[in-house]
Design a protein around this motif. Structure first.
Motif, PDB file in Angstrom:
ATOM      1  N   GLU A  88      45.474  26.821  32.986  1.00 41.29           N
ATOM      2  CA  GLU A  88      45.679  26.058  34.220  1.00 41.29           C
ATOM      3  C   GLU A  88      46.640  24.894  33.988  1.00 41.29           C
ATOM      4  O   GLU A  88      47.457  24.559  34.858  1.00 41.29           O
ATOM      5  CB  GLU A  88      44.334  25.535  34.744  1.00 41.29           C
ATOM      6  CG  GLU A  88      44.416  24.662  35.989  1.00 41.29           C
ATOM      7  CD  GLU A  88      44.912  25.403  37.227  1.00 41.29           C
ATOM      8  OE1 GLU A  88      45.320  24.709  38.179  1.00 41.29           O
ATOM      9  OE2 GLU A  88      44.894  26.644  37.252  1.00 41.29           O
ATOM     10  N   ASP A 236      33.352  27.984  40.717  1.00 47.41           N
ATOM     11  CA  ASP A 236      34.630  28.709  40.683  1.00 47.41           C
ATOM     12  C   ASP A 236      35.750  27.915  40.022  1.00 47.41           C
ATOM     13  O   ASP A 236      36.910  28.001  40.427  1.00 47.41           O
ATOM     14  CB  ASP A 236      35.040  29.136  42.100  1.00 47.41           C
ATOM     15  CG  ASP A 236      36.129  30.193  42.080  1.00 47.41           C
ATOM     16  OD1 ASP A 236      36.154  31.018  41.145  1.00 47.41           O
ATOM     17  OD2 ASP A 236      36.977  30.190  42.999  1.00 47.41           O
ATOM     18  N   ARG A 248      40.851  21.318  40.455  1.00 48.03           N
ATOM     19  CA  ARG A 248      40.778  22.618  39.805  1.00 48.03           C
ATOM     20  C   ARG A 248      41.014  22.446  38.313  1.00 48.03           C
ATOM     21  O   ARG A 248      42.041  21.933  37.891  1.00 48.03           O
ATOM     22  CB  ARG A 248      41.796  23.597  40.410  1.00 48.03           C
ATOM     23  CG  ARG A 248      41.791  24.955  39.700  1.00 48.03           C
ATOM     24  CD  ARG A 248      42.349  26.071  40.544  1.00 48.03           C
ATOM     25  NE  ARG A 248      41.505  26.397  41.672  1.00 48.03           N
ATOM     26  CZ  ARG A 248      40.367  27.089  41.605  1.00 48.03           C
ATOM     27  NH1 ARG A 248      39.920  27.500  40.411  1.00 48.03           N
ATOM     28  NH2 ARG A 248      39.668  27.346  42.671  1.00 48.03           N
ATOM     29  N   GLU A 252      42.543  29.707  39.391  1.00 44.00           N
ATOM     30  CA  GLU A 252      41.936  30.458  40.489  1.00 44.00           C
ATOM     31  C   GLU A 252      41.706  31.897  40.036  1.00 44.00           C
ATOM     32  O   GLU A 252      42.592  32.532  39.474  1.00 44.00           O
ATOM     33  CB  GLU A 252      42.854  30.426  41.708  1.00 44.00           C
ATOM     34  CG  GLU A 252      42.247  31.001  42.960  1.00 44.00           C
ATOM     35  CD  GLU A 252      43.096  30.765  44.192  1.00 44.00           C
ATOM     36  OE1 GLU A 252      42.726  31.291  45.256  1.00 44.00           O
ATOM     37  OE2 GLU A 252      44.115  30.052  44.079  1.00 44.00           O
TER      38      GLU A 252
END
Length: 339
Positions: A88, A236, A248, A252
């Motif tokens: 990420e 998630d 995040r 994803e």
């Protein structure tokens, strides 16, 4: 410690109906959990979170729920989270990137050409195909002068992407790949990319003779910190602050990919994804990481639950049946919760 506050829920199919939340374990179920845990003298702590809140803590020995504990091979689950966070953050490209690309000139001369086929995905899923360094091979491996070279030059017993071969040497290759690709230690990556967003402290742990942090063993995290790791996956890959703002941390789709069985444990028959075992307890899908001596992290998404168990990490091992007894503790919570 900041808890993850997003409450996941399923919505009734009727238009305008109120959302339905999974019911938390009852006081009687938690009391039963404590009684059953007390019969397992090796267990140190049990922590239960529901819908983002820690609702129960039981401590009966060893480090407390807020104190770092040696989580043994549960470190493989945490290492998988570090790897996802590194993707990420752009430290590495994807799970399809090849090990030799990440290691660069650290690949020993004369290695089997099939080493060039090993990807990050293969390392995460323990599908490198190389002879295992765990089990009867473990002592000689950690006594070697170069753990990376020893692991990567072992003979192939399957093709890359083949059977799941439980091997801490495979996880250690992943730690080495992260280190050489980033120019940072695995510990620095762990704290920066995972610890800081989750507001947890990840202490330094054992290194190999070349200074590479042990990939897949001997990390030191508290039970409460492990709850945060589990909640990150339950949500998630997003962490939420007290105002409900999300960040995040994992790519994803990472959690879905991680919880897809890519191999099968020859000891339990459970599936294995990216650092997580996959099973069912009390009719619910359960994802868990485990470590020697009774270290475990369970995530049960449909029940909005995360459970951490830590135990005495010292030999002798209580064996695989002990993990089944830990599973029973969680199963008891789920069975009662479903009545």
């Amino acid at each position: 410690m900041r808890l993850l506050l997003l409450l996941t829920f399923s919505v009734l199919p009727l238009l305008g109906a109120s959302p339905v939340y999974a019911v938390a374990p009852s006081p009687s179920a938690l009391s039963a959990l404590d009684r059953e845990t007390a019969a397992l003298e090796r267990v140190h702590s049990v922590v239960v979170a529901h819908a983002g809140e820690i609702i129960h803590e039981h401590h009966q020995g060893g480090p407390g729920v807020a104190s770092p504990a040696n989580i043994k091979s549960l470190s493989k689950t945490v290492l998988a989270a570090i790897t996802g966070a590194a993707i990420e953050a752009g430290v590495i490209e994807s799970v399809q990137q090849r090990l030799v690309t990440l290691l660069g000139d650290q690949v020993p001369n004369g290695t089997d050409p099939r080493v060039g086929e090993i990807t990050v995905a293969h390392l995460l899923a323990l599908q490198a195909g190389l002879e295992r360094t765990s089990g009867s091979n473990y002592g000689a491996w950690v006594a070697s002068a170069n753990w990376v070279n020893d692991a990567i030059t072992r003979p192939f017993v399957d093709e890359p992407g083949g059977r799941m071969l439980y091997s801490t040497g495979t996880s250690h290759l992943l730690s080495a790949a992260l280190t050489h690709a980033s120019g940072e230690t695995t510990h620095a990556l762990a704290q920066r990319l995972l610890g800081d967003p989750l507001d947890i402290t990840i202490r330094p742990w054992l290194r190999d003779p070349q200074g590479i942090y042990f990939g897949g063993n001997d990390m030191q995290l508290s039970p409460r910190a492990l709850i945060e790791v589990g909640e990150l996956y339950r949500n998630d890959g997003v962490v939420f602050d007290e105002a409900g703002n999300g960040e995040r941390v994992l790519p994803e789709g990472w959690v879905e990919e991680s919880w897809q069985a890519r191999g099968t444990s020859q000891w339990t028959g459970d599936g294995y994804g990216y650092g997580w075992f996959i099973t069912q307890l009390a009719g619910e899908d359960v994802y868990y990481g485990r470590g020697y001596g009774g270290q475990a992290l369970f995530v049960i998404p449909e029940r909005e639950m995360t459970v951490v168990i830590t135990s005495d990490p010292n030999p002798p091992s209580p064996g695989g049946q002990f993990q089944q007894r830990l599973n029973k503790l969680v199963e008891g919570l789920l069975a009662e919760n479903g009545e």
